[in-house]
Each structure stands twice: as C-alpha cells, then as structure tokens.
Write an enzyme that holds these catalytic residues in place. Structure first.
Site, short mmCIF file in Angstrom:
data_model
loop_
_atom_site.label_atom_id
_atom_site.label_comp_id
_atom_site.label_asym_id
_atom_site.label_seq_id
_atom_site.Cartn_x
_atom_site.Cartn_y
_atom_site.Cartn_z
N ASN A 247 -43.42 1.11 -9.82
CA ASN A 247 -42.60 1.55 -8.69
C ASN A 247 -43.45 2.05 -7.53
O ASN A 247 -43.18 1.76 -6.35
CB ASN A 247 -41.64 2.66 -9.12
N ALA B 81 -54.23 8.14 -10.97
CA ALA B 81 -54.93 9.07 -11.87
C ALA B 81 -54.99 8.48 -13.27
O ALA B 81 -54.00 8.43 -13.99
CB ALA B 81 -54.20 10.41 -11.90
N TYR C 99 -50.41 7.59 -24.85
CA TYR C 99 -51.05 8.08 -23.62
C TYR C 99 -52.21 7.17 -23.22
O TYR C 99 -52.30 6.73 -22.06
CB TYR C 99 -51.56 9.51 -23.84
N ASP D 135 -41.76 15.44 -8.22
CA ASP D 135 -41.88 15.80 -9.63
C ASP D 135 -40.47 15.85 -10.22
O ASP D 135 -39.51 16.13 -9.49
CB ASP D 135 -42.56 17.17 -9.79
N LYS E 86 -43.46 5.10 -20.20
CA LYS E 86 -42.68 4.65 -19.04
C LYS E 86 -43.30 5.09 -17.72
O LYS E 86 -43.32 4.33 -16.75
CB LYS E 86 -41.24 5.15 -19.15
N THR F 138 -42.87 18.13 -17.27
CA THR F 138 -43.96 19.00 -17.72
C THR F 138 -44.45 19.91 -16.59
O THR F 138 -45.15 20.88 -16.84
CB THR F 138 -45.16 18.20 -18.27
N ASP G 93 -37.61 11.34 -10.73
CA ASP G 93 -38.33 10.70 -11.83
C ASP G 93 -38.87 9.37 -11.33
O ASP G 93 -38.10 8.48 -10.96
CB ASP G 93 -37.35 10.49 -13.00
N PHE H 19 -50.53 20.86 -12.92
CA PHE H 19 -51.78 21.58 -12.69
C PHE H 19 -52.61 20.93 -11.59
O PHE H 19 -52.84 21.53 -10.52
CB PHE H 19 -52.54 21.65 -14.02
#
Length: 328
Positions: free
Chosen positions: A100, A115, A146, A32, A92, A36, A57, A12
């Site tokens: 990374n 973010a 989270y 991406d 992760k 999700t 990833d 989003f």
C-alpha cells in the site's frame, strides 16, 4: 515546506523520527493504529503546527491528501512478545502494508524509506553481518513471521524500484535502545532494566554467550536520516558494531542500576540468534556515518528515562490486548 509521512509514528523509533523531521523543518504526518504504538509517545506533538496524526491501519488502503515528498515505513511489531502474539498481523503489515505504501509513493512521486531489520540475517553463519550476506532464516519457525515479513518487504521494495523506477531506500536496523521503549516489550534492555527496577533477578536465556550490539536511538535516527537523502537504493546496515555477550551485559545493568540482583538462566527460545554484529563499512563509506554515543552514556540516559515511569507502568503486565485490531 516538504511533507513526510511516517508510519508507526507512535512507536519507539517512529516517534523519535517525527521529532527529528519536525526539527529539520518538515511538515510531518504521523500514522499509527496503536497495535503496539503508544499515544503518549506523541503527546508532546499534539498541538505542534507542523504535525498531524492519522489513526489508520496501513494494511488497509492508505490515502493522503495533498503533496507528499517522503514516506518512512516503520509500522510493524518489532519485539518477539508482540509478533509471536500477532503473527498474521505482522506478516500483513510487512506485505500488504508495504504494498500500500509503495503504491502511495508511486502515486505521489515520493521517495520511500523502508525499515528492515538485522533479523533478515536470521541466526547468521557469517560474522559480522554485511549487506551482501543472504541470511540463515527458518521460514516456518515461530520467528519466521517477522523475519520473512521483512525479507518480503525488501523484495517488493526493490521490485518497485526496478520496475517502476521508484525512489527507494532500505535500512537494516540492528538492536536500538533509548527513551520511549516499552518497558515490557521483551527486548533485552527494557527487560533487564525493568527487572532491576522491580527488584527481580535478571533473566538470561541460554548460557548468556550469545552476543548483541546496541545502538543508541539518536545515532540510529541520524543514520536513517542520512540514508533517506543519499542516492543509494539497496539495503544499508545501521547499528553499533561494538559487540557484547548477554551475560556481560546483564552484569553491566546490575552495576548501572546499583542493585543486588543475581542473574538466572532459562532455556533459549527457538531460532534465537547466537550472534548479532553489524558490518557498517557501507554506512561509513556512503553516509559518512558511525555511532557516536557510547553504551555507557546511552544506557545512563535510558535508565534515567525508565526511572521516571510510574509504579503502575513499572509493574504493568507485558500483555497487550490485540483483539480490537484483529479483523481477519
């Protein structure tokens, strides 16, 4: 032409950031793994000369050819439905993924913006929440995967800033809404709008007295953009300080959608914050930023977007098959 890498680009917020940086004349590399994110959020950029996409990833080693000026790390599940189903992957991406990308920023001598989230404040004992509040988080509760991923993310980012002299920025994002949200991702606005459009009663958890503060996506992107080009390395809240109870918000949605549904109440989830309101004094002072879009206008634009969804999208299950992304 300046080059920017945006992870979580098919999400989003990530997709809106891609649009903003292309508009500002940047060459954008989107990344991406679609755990999700949704490819359709980037479909309009498929043939754009200043955009390229890499399916990857970020918890695996990240390599980008050529120069890189900026990195925006927005790869992470952000809704409770997602991070409660994929808790290890959530941890992760906040730890290995951030490591990374900080390493990539160091190698490329790029400025990196991380973010973070208002969830670092947990169920706050201070109201409203300012950046100097350390939070009230249950590290072993279900939401801890989270919350703690984001808290670690901030810690390692500041370590790279202090130890390596890396140019870092940290944005603490409060509830944000707008077009391209997933209708069934479990967050308040798409949940209520989806229920209204399907003719279902609106589900409020607890007694509805808990509060949230909702920021329209254009305002959020503007704040993030200004923060990236500021000289401030520490966390900054970006959100709308106009607070409303969930019960009042449900009534607003019923009025907006012109439906006759009633509000039903269910048990409050574990560790669900009872109050959420940003203190944006720092953003006002440093960035000369504050939200411009009223909730009335932003909700209308968002509802207009959801009305364009197909019947299949409207009634699709909230379930998402994560198995193909889970390696260990």
């Amino acid at each position: 032409m300046k080059r920017v890498l945006i992870t979580g680009a098919a999400g989003f917020l990530g997709s809106h950031l891609c649009d903003r940086f292309i508009k500002e004349g940047f060459y954008v590399i989107g990344m991406d793994n679609f755990i999700t994110g949704d490819p359709k959020n980037l479909a309009h950029l498929e043939n754009h000369s200043n955009f390229e996409f890499i399916e990857h990833d970020v918890t695996e080693f990240v390599e980008i050819e050529g120069d890189l000026d900026y990195i925006l790390h927005f790869a992470s599940p952000a809704s409770p439905i997602d991070y409660l189903k994929i808790p290890i992957q959530t941890l992760k991406v906040g730890s290995l993924g951030t490591h990374n990308l900080l390493g990539l920023a160091k190698a490329k001598k790029a400025r990196i913006l991380i973010a973070s989230t208002s969830e670092v404040y947990g169920d706050p004992l201070v109201h409203p929440q300012s950046e100097d509040y350390y939070g009230n988080v249950n590290t072993i509760g279900p939401r801890g995967v989270y919350d703690e991923a984001k808290r670690f993310q901030e810690s390692i980012t500041m370590a790279y800033h202090r130890f390596h002299g890396l140019e870092t920025r940290i944005v603490r994002i409060f509830n944000t809404y707008g077009p391209r949200m997933r209708l069934n991702d479990g967050r308040v606005i798409p949940a209520f709008m989806g229920q209204a459009l399907r003719g279902e009663d609106l589900t409020v958890f607890g007694d509805g007295s808990q509060t949230r503060s909702f920021c329209y996506v254009d305002d959020q992107v503007e704040g993030i953009y200004r923060l990236l080009f500021s000289d401030y390395a520490y966390p900054v809240n970006i959100g709308n300080p106009h607070e409303i109870t969930i019960r009042e918000f449900a009534e607003e949605i019923i009025k907006l959608t012109n439906t006759s549904q009633k509000v039903i109440y269910k048990e409050l989830p574990v560790d669900d914050p009872l109050q959420r309101q940003p203190d944006i004094s720092l953003a006002k002072e440093l960035l000369h930023w504050e939200p411009k879009v009223s909730r009335e206008q932003g909700m209308k634009w968002t509802f207009d977007y959801f009305k364009t969804l197909s019947k299949e999208e409207l009634f699709e299950s909230e379930h998402k098959d994560f198995k193909q992304h889970i390696k260990r």
